[in-house]
Write an enzyme that holds these catalytic residues in place. Structure first.
Site, PDB file in Angstrom:
ATOM      1  N   CYS A 116       8.801  -8.959 -11.990  1.00 42.35           N
ATOM      2  CA  CYS A 116       8.964 -10.351 -12.398  1.00 42.35           C
ATOM      3  C   CYS A 116      10.294 -10.512 -13.127  1.00 42.35           C
ATOM      4  O   CYS A 116      10.926  -9.550 -13.532  1.00 42.35           O
ATOM      5  CB  CYS A 116       7.823 -10.771 -13.307  1.00 42.35           C
ATOM      6  SG  CYS A 116       6.189 -10.479 -12.613  1.00 42.35           S
ATOM      7  N   TRP A 138       6.156 -12.309  -9.716  1.00 43.50           N
ATOM      8  CA  TRP A 138       5.814 -11.606  -8.486  1.00 43.50           C
ATOM      9  C   TRP A 138       4.436 -11.011  -8.744  1.00 43.50           C
ATOM     10  O   TRP A 138       4.274 -10.108  -9.549  1.00 43.50           O
ATOM     11  CB  TRP A 138       6.837 -10.515  -8.191  1.00 43.50           C
ATOM     12  CG  TRP A 138       6.686  -9.886  -6.847  1.00 43.50           C
ATOM     13  CD1 TRP A 138       7.158 -10.335  -5.652  1.00 43.50           C
ATOM     14  CD2 TRP A 138       6.016  -8.641  -6.555  1.00 43.50           C
ATOM     15  NE1 TRP A 138       6.825  -9.469  -4.644  1.00 43.50           N
ATOM     16  CE2 TRP A 138       6.129  -8.420  -5.160  1.00 43.50           C
ATOM     17  CE3 TRP A 138       5.340  -7.698  -7.333  1.00 43.50           C
ATOM     18  CZ2 TRP A 138       5.598  -7.296  -4.540  1.00 43.50           C
ATOM     19  CZ3 TRP A 138       4.803  -6.582  -6.709  1.00 43.50           C
ATOM     20  CH2 TRP A 138       4.933  -6.390  -5.319  1.00 43.50           C
ATOM     21  N   GLU A 151      18.427   1.670   8.402  1.00 41.26           N
ATOM     22  CA  GLU A 151      18.850   0.552   7.560  1.00 41.26           C
ATOM     23  C   GLU A 151      18.889  -0.756   8.349  1.00 41.26           C
ATOM     24  O   GLU A 151      18.485  -1.808   7.850  1.00 41.26           O
ATOM     25  CB  GLU A 151      20.221   0.852   6.954  1.00 41.26           C
ATOM     26  CG  GLU A 151      20.795  -0.266   6.095  1.00 41.26           C
ATOM     27  CD  GLU A 151      19.940  -0.612   4.878  1.00 41.26           C
ATOM     28  OE1 GLU A 151      20.223  -1.652   4.245  1.00 41.26           O
ATOM     29  OE2 GLU A 151      19.007   0.147   4.549  1.00 41.26           O
ATOM     30  N   LYS A 168      16.696  -4.090   7.418  1.00 40.54           N
ATOM     31  CA  LYS A 168      17.314  -5.403   7.179  1.00 40.54           C
ATOM     32  C   LYS A 168      16.637  -6.477   8.027  1.00 40.54           C
ATOM     33  O   LYS A 168      16.365  -7.577   7.553  1.00 40.54           O
ATOM     34  CB  LYS A 168      18.815  -5.359   7.505  1.00 40.54           C
ATOM     35  CG  LYS A 168      19.654  -4.671   6.481  1.00 40.54           C
ATOM     36  CD  LYS A 168      19.848  -5.521   5.258  1.00 40.54           C
ATOM     37  CE  LYS A 168      19.409  -4.934   3.979  1.00 40.54           C
ATOM     38  NZ  LYS A 168      18.701  -3.796   3.735  1.00 40.54           N
ATOM     39  N   GLU A 182      12.672  -7.073   6.931  1.00 40.32           N
ATOM     40  CA  GLU A 182      12.358  -7.602   5.605  1.00 40.32           C
ATOM     41  C   GLU A 182      12.712  -9.068   5.450  1.00 40.32           C
ATOM     42  O   GLU A 182      12.118  -9.760   4.626  1.00 40.32           O
ATOM     43  CB  GLU A 182      13.017  -6.759   4.511  1.00 40.32           C
ATOM     44  CG  GLU A 182      14.511  -6.797   4.457  1.00 40.32           C
ATOM     45  CD  GLU A 182      15.066  -5.867   3.390  1.00 40.32           C
ATOM     46  OE1 GLU A 182      14.320  -5.457   2.480  1.00 40.32           O
ATOM     47  OE2 GLU A 182      16.275  -5.535   3.461  1.00 40.32           O
ATOM     48  N   HIS A 219       8.302  11.070  22.917  1.00 35.45           N
ATOM     49  CA  HIS A 219       7.138  11.702  22.296  1.00 35.45           C
ATOM     50  C   HIS A 219       6.146  10.657  21.812  1.00 35.45           C
ATOM     51  O   HIS A 219       5.507  10.834  20.775  1.00 35.45           O
ATOM     52  CB  HIS A 219       7.573  12.619  21.157  1.00 35.45           C
ATOM     53  CG  HIS A 219       8.399  13.783  21.598  1.00 35.45           C
ATOM     54  ND1 HIS A 219       7.872  14.869  22.267  1.00 35.45           N
ATOM     55  CD2 HIS A 219       9.734  14.013  21.508  1.00 35.45           C
ATOM     56  CE1 HIS A 219       8.839  15.721  22.551  1.00 35.45           C
ATOM     57  NE2 HIS A 219       9.974  15.222  22.100  1.00 35.45           N
ATOM     58  N   LYS A 223      13.498  -7.927  -5.804  1.00 35.17           N
ATOM     59  CA  LYS A 223      14.740  -7.160  -5.769  1.00 35.17           C
ATOM     60  C   LYS A 223      14.589  -5.778  -6.379  1.00 35.17           C
ATOM     61  O   LYS A 223      14.955  -4.779  -5.782  1.00 35.17           O
ATOM     62  CB  LYS A 223      15.835  -7.943  -6.510  1.00 35.17           C
ATOM     63  CG  LYS A 223      17.196  -7.255  -6.525  1.00 35.17           C
ATOM     64  CD  LYS A 223      17.809  -7.247  -5.154  1.00 35.17           C
ATOM     65  CE  LYS A 223      19.201  -6.648  -5.166  1.00 35.17           C
ATOM     66  NZ  LYS A 223      19.739  -6.532  -3.802  1.00 35.17           N
TER      67      LYS A 223
END
Length: 622
Positions: A2, A76, A495, A499, A502, A518, A617
């Site tokens: 928060c 949050w 990465e 990106k 999310e 596989h 964040k």
């Protein structure tokens, strides 16, 4: 996770609190609230579910709340669903008003963190006649402060100290007491908190951007410490209630870096700030064509003794560590292991005295990474923190610190902080390789010169962003996207996938390209987008072969490669090119088109790019 703010001084508090919360909304945005106190000591509490704008409209931008002392919170959710009743601030009385109104309550407070034994404490307080109106752990801790304050007829210092001893978990607390008008009391364990002083006013917040507009002079309150903010100064106390002294720290961040500056979103602004972040981070250790780690605290003799490295991080920082693993092992020729911080201490890691544990965290407050650092230190292992925030917990507790120079990063999805972490990893790799005798002077200088070209090359990639925007609009409604690569390209794929998922909410996965057959290739069907990262010359043909296997099963191929590899267009339906660069540093360029892809897909879907659902964040709770 928060965001908390506080102000006491000569100005009206509510507008300042709302301004601060607007800079912290990346830390939580399911509800928000304010408590403002007038000179008589009564707190007026206003809370609202939803984004901060809902609260701001309710109090007319703060003009409807009068008083020079107040605290605020953007939430949050951890305990209790997002709702007005669960929103902070919480009060020690048995009820709180749903709208605006003065609250007769001994203690009013906000909290960032998690109280692990809140149920046990709640049961105790119920036995002592307290009633609860919310499902939050925060209401429990505020009532516990009230309990000690009344039972023992203590002052705020003793009541807070007894509470801190009784509570298990992490917290950054701000509280106001009815009979202590003009004062804000704070306490901290694990969760971040900074205190700013300027012109007879006091500010407190969970992160620098909230107060950067008002002051650059800050105190970092330590673990299990308390402070009183009043009369334009901060007075600090330890857990025994003894007064202690603190040194002021000056924040060098540019205040404008915490503003959008004409960009539609913070994320696209921060993508464009990557050349500066990379250049500043490189310049901090690169002096006269030599990488000098003396400012980091690592001597040549210490580096020569290091026989292995463990990199510990979470999320994008872990991906930066993955790139670092490939580069360090290739250049330095020592074993490198990359660990998820959330798993590190629970598997009881076996560490050796001659290794270095590198902990990477943008905020320097990531709970799992901080715990991993402490685990390494408890075993007597040398530690290095790579962090972006001066004075953060990891920076204070690590044996050595490499500060990245990304400046404040507001968007939840990291971009420039990740790029700054990459350049830090390159600098360590090149410096270690030279000191250990694995690079001659010629190759050493060539690699440094290559790193110096990265900022301009990122800028060149950004000149072609409209083409990626066009492509992103075509795949905004995709259901599944796969990223593949080998070696460093696999780390970049991780990465790029993160990106995308999310901020666009599209299911996306990254795989080492050789693993497709596989099991994963069974998921490929007509129209599935497969993004292949192809920057490593020795692995190019192998990854292309894996992409062809996907294409034969109906996949649409997006190839990301270096300029000159034009044969990629014979295989792929769409190709992005990055400037040529030494393959060790290709991740710094290859990630940029993938950041843009995620951004423009999210924009095309009309989503909240900077504040994706369910995310915050800084993950400061376990």
């Amino acid at each position: 996770m928060c965001g908390i703010v506080g102000y006491v001084g000569k100005k009206q508090a509510a507008p300042i609190l709302l301004e601060g919360l607007s800079k912290l909304e990346y830390r939580g945005y399911d509800s928000a609230g304010l408590a403002v106190r007038d000179g008589k000591g009564l707190a007026e509490v206003v809370k609202e579910k939803g984004k901060l704008k809902e609260l701001s409209d309710k109090v007319d931008g703060g003009r409807a709340l009068k008083g020079n002392c107040g605290i605020g919170h953007t939430r949050w959710a951890t305990h209790g669903e997002p709702s007005q009743i669960n929103a902070h601030p919480h009060v020690s009385g048995n009820c709180t008003r749903s709208g605006s109104g003065a609250v007769e309550s001994e203690v009013v407070g906000v909290h960032n963190g998690i109280i692990e034994n809140y149920q046990e404490l709640r049961d105790k307080l119920l036995r002592h006649g307290y009633q609860f109106y919310s499902q939050t752990d925060t209401e429990v801790v505020i009532k516990l402060i009230d309990y000690y304050y009344k039972k023992y007829k203590m002052g705020p210092v003793d009541a807070l100290a007894k509470t801190m001893v009784r509570v298990r978990g992490s917290y950054a607390l701000e509280v106001m007491f009815t009979d202590h008008p003009g004062e804000i009391w704070v306490a901290r364990k694990e969760s971040p908190m900074i205190i700013g002083i300027a012109d007879g006013d006091c500010y407190v917040a969970s992160d620098v951007p909230a107060i950067l507009k008002y002051t650059r002079q800050v105190y970092y309150i330590g673990n299990l410490e308390m402070a009183k903010l009043a009369d334009g100064k901060a007075t600090f106390y330890n857990l025994d209630g003894d007064e202690i002294t603190k040194e002021l720290t000056e924040i060098n961040w540019d205040a404008e870096a915490a503003e959008k500056g004409g960009f539609e979103h913070f994320m696209i602004k921060e993508i464009h700030e990557q050349p500066r972040a990379v250049e500043d981070t490189l310049s901090s250790v690169c002096k006269k064509d030599t990488i000098d780690l003396s400012g980091v605290g690592l001597s040549d003799d210490e580096i020569k003794k290091i026989s292995q490295i463990t990199i510990v991080a979470c999320g994008s920082a872990w991906h930066a560590g993955m790139v670092g693993q490939y580069v360090i092992e290739d250049l330095v020729r020592i074993p490198v292991r990359v660990e998820l911080a959330s798993e590190f201490r629970y598997r009881k890691p076996i560490l050796s005295p001659d290794q270095l544990v590198v902990v990477i965290s943008q905020s320097g407050e990531t709970a799992d990474s901080l715990a991993a650092l402490r685990e390494a230190k408890s075993q007597g292992i040398k530690t290095l923190g790579i962090v972006n925030v001066v004075g953060s917990s990891i920076a204070r507790e690590a044996d050595n610190v490499f500060y990245t120079m990304a400046g404040p990063e507001i968007s939840v999805a990291t971009t420039k902080a990740y790029s700054a972490q990459l350049i830090a990893m390159y600098c360590l790799a090149v410096a270690f390789a030279k000191i250990k005798g694995n690079l001659d002077d010629k190759k050493y200088k060539e690699l440094i010169e290559e790193m110096k070209t990265i900022p301009d090359k990122i800028g060149n990639i950004l000149l072609d962003k409209e083409r990626i925007q066009w492509f992103a609009s075509k795949y905004a409604n995709a259901h599944d996207i796969f990223f593949i690569g080998r070696g460093i390209d696999y780390a970049v794929s991780l990465e790029g996938s993160l990106k995308l998922k999310e901020i666009s909410y599209i299911h996306s996965e990254a795989y080492a390209a050789g693993e497709l057959k596989h099991g994963t290739i069974s998921l490929i069907e007509d129209g599935t987008l497969v993004v292949g990262v192809l920057t490593q010359p020795d692995l190019y043909e192998k990854t292309v072969s894996n992409m062809v296997e996907c294409k034969s099963r109906g996949a649409y191929l997006y190839g990301l490669t270096m300029a000159g590899n034009y044969k990629t267009e014979d295989t792929c339906n769409f190709v992005s090119y990055i400037p040529k660069i030494d393959e060790h540093f290709a991740a710094s360029l290859a990630v940029v088109p993938l950041q843009l892809l995620g951004y423009y897909v999210s924009v095309a879907k009309g989503l909240d790019v900077d504040k994706p659902r369910n995310l915050a964040k800084s993950v400061t709770v376990e």
